[in-house]
Design a protein around this motif. Structure first.
Motif, short mmCIF file in Angstrom:
data_model
loop_
_atom_site.label_atom_id
_atom_site.label_comp_id
_atom_site.label_asym_id
_atom_site.label_seq_id
_atom_site.Cartn_x
_atom_site.Cartn_y
_atom_site.Cartn_z
N ASN A 11 45.50 39.89 38.83
CA ASN A 11 46.67 39.16 39.32
C ASN A 11 46.66 39.05 40.84
OD1 ASN A 11 49.01 37.68 38.99
ND2 ASN A 11 50.32 39.48 39.15
N VAL A 12 45.52 38.67 41.38
CA VAL A 12 45.33 38.53 42.82
C VAL A 12 45.47 37.06 43.17
CG1 VAL A 12 43.68 38.85 44.69
CG2 VAL A 12 43.77 40.51 42.84
N ARG A 13 46.16 36.76 44.28
CA ARG A 13 46.29 35.37 44.72
C ARG A 13 44.91 34.80 45.05
NH1 ARG A 13 50.30 35.42 49.51
NH2 ARG A 13 48.87 37.08 50.03
N LEU A 14 44.75 33.50 44.87
CA LEU A 14 43.44 32.86 45.04
C LEU A 14 42.82 33.12 46.42
CD1 LEU A 14 41.14 31.20 43.93
CD2 LEU A 14 42.40 29.15 44.58
N PRO A 15 43.53 32.93 47.53
CA PRO A 15 42.88 33.20 48.83
C PRO A 15 42.37 34.63 48.95
CG PRO A 15 44.93 32.01 49.15
CD PRO A 15 44.89 32.42 47.71
N ASP A 16 43.16 35.59 48.46
CA ASP A 16 42.75 36.99 48.50
C ASP A 16 41.55 37.23 47.59
OD1 ASP A 16 44.95 37.34 50.15
OD2 ASP A 16 46.22 38.14 48.56
N ALA A 17 41.59 36.61 46.41
CA ALA A 17 40.48 36.76 45.46
C ALA A 17 39.18 36.21 46.04
CB ALA A 17 40.82 36.07 44.15
N LEU A 18 39.27 35.11 46.78
CA LEU A 18 38.07 34.53 47.41
C LEU A 18 37.47 35.48 48.45
CD1 LEU A 18 39.15 30.81 47.77
CD2 LEU A 18 37.28 31.68 46.35
N VAL A 19 38.33 36.11 49.25
CA VAL A 19 37.84 37.06 50.26
C VAL A 19 37.18 38.25 49.58
CG1 VAL A 19 38.56 38.67 52.07
CG2 VAL A 19 39.50 36.36 52.01
N ILE A 20 37.85 38.81 48.58
CA ILE A 20 37.33 40.00 47.90
C ILE A 20 36.05 39.67 47.13
CG2 ILE A 20 37.82 41.71 46.12
CD1 ILE A 20 40.80 41.47 47.07
N ARG A 22 48.94 46.75 48.12
CA ARG A 22 48.64 46.25 46.79
C ARG A 22 47.17 46.15 46.45
NH1 ARG A 22 47.93 42.50 43.46
NH2 ARG A 22 48.92 40.68 42.74
N LEU A 23 46.37 45.66 47.39
CA LEU A 23 44.97 45.38 47.06
C LEU A 23 44.03 46.56 47.27
CD1 LEU A 23 44.62 41.75 48.42
CD2 LEU A 23 45.13 42.50 46.11
N ALA A 24 44.24 47.33 48.33
CA ALA A 24 43.34 48.46 48.59
C ALA A 24 43.25 49.42 47.41
CB ALA A 24 43.76 49.18 49.86
N PRO A 25 44.36 49.76 46.74
CA PRO A 25 44.24 50.65 45.58
C PRO A 25 43.47 50.03 44.41
CG PRO A 25 46.50 50.64 46.40
CD PRO A 25 45.76 49.55 47.12
N LEU A 26 43.46 48.71 44.32
CA LEU A 26 42.74 48.04 43.22
C LEU A 26 41.24 47.94 43.49
CD1 LEU A 26 45.16 45.06 42.48
CD2 LEU A 26 44.87 47.15 41.14
N PHE A 27 40.86 47.89 44.74
CA PHE A 27 39.46 47.66 45.10
C PHE A 27 39.00 48.78 46.03
CE2 PHE A 27 41.42 43.60 44.15
CZ PHE A 27 40.58 43.14 43.15
N ARG A 28 38.77 49.94 45.46
CA ARG A 28 38.42 51.13 46.22
C ARG A 28 36.95 51.15 46.67
NH1 ARG A 28 42.44 54.87 46.13
NH2 ARG A 28 44.06 54.57 44.57
N ALA A 29 36.18 50.17 46.27
CA ALA A 29 34.78 50.12 46.69
C ALA A 29 34.65 49.82 48.18
CB ALA A 29 34.03 49.05 45.89
N PHE A 30 35.70 49.28 48.77
CA PHE A 30 35.66 48.91 50.18
C PHE A 30 36.38 49.93 51.04
CE2 PHE A 30 35.78 44.79 47.92
CZ PHE A 30 34.52 44.35 48.29
N HIS A 31 35.92 50.01 52.26
CA HIS A 31 36.66 50.74 53.29
C HIS A 31 37.59 49.70 53.90
CE1 HIS A 31 37.43 53.79 56.29
NE2 HIS A 31 37.31 52.85 57.20
#
Length: 70
Positions: free
Chosen positions: A23-32, A53-62
């Motif tokens: 449930n990520v917005r399109l611009p954010d999804a494109l960056v990730i 919201r996003l950092a907890p979902l995508f812990r692979a990144f610093h």
């Protein structure tokens, strides 16, 4: 170093999957998606929503937040 990455078909498809599954917005999804496919280690942002919201979902990144360094 910083790079500008193209939004090609694999990035668009991965972004669509992220959008649907997390449930990520399109611009954010494109960056990730771009970062994931390029093998990036970190994402730099100054967006409070990303921090909450996003950092907890995508812990692979610093996640680096510019406001934390000012």
């Amino acid at each position: 170093h910083l790079s500008v990455l193209p939004v090609d078909l694999p990035v668009a498809m991965h972004a669509a999957t992220l959008r649907a599954s997390a449930n990520v917005r399109l611009p954010d999804a494109l960056v990730i998606a771009s970062a994931m496919l390029a093998g990036c280690e970190a994402i730099i942002s100054n967006d409070d929503e990303w921090k909450r919201r996003l950092a907890p979902l995508f812990r692979a990144f610093h996640w680096l937040y510019l406001a934390d360094y000012l």
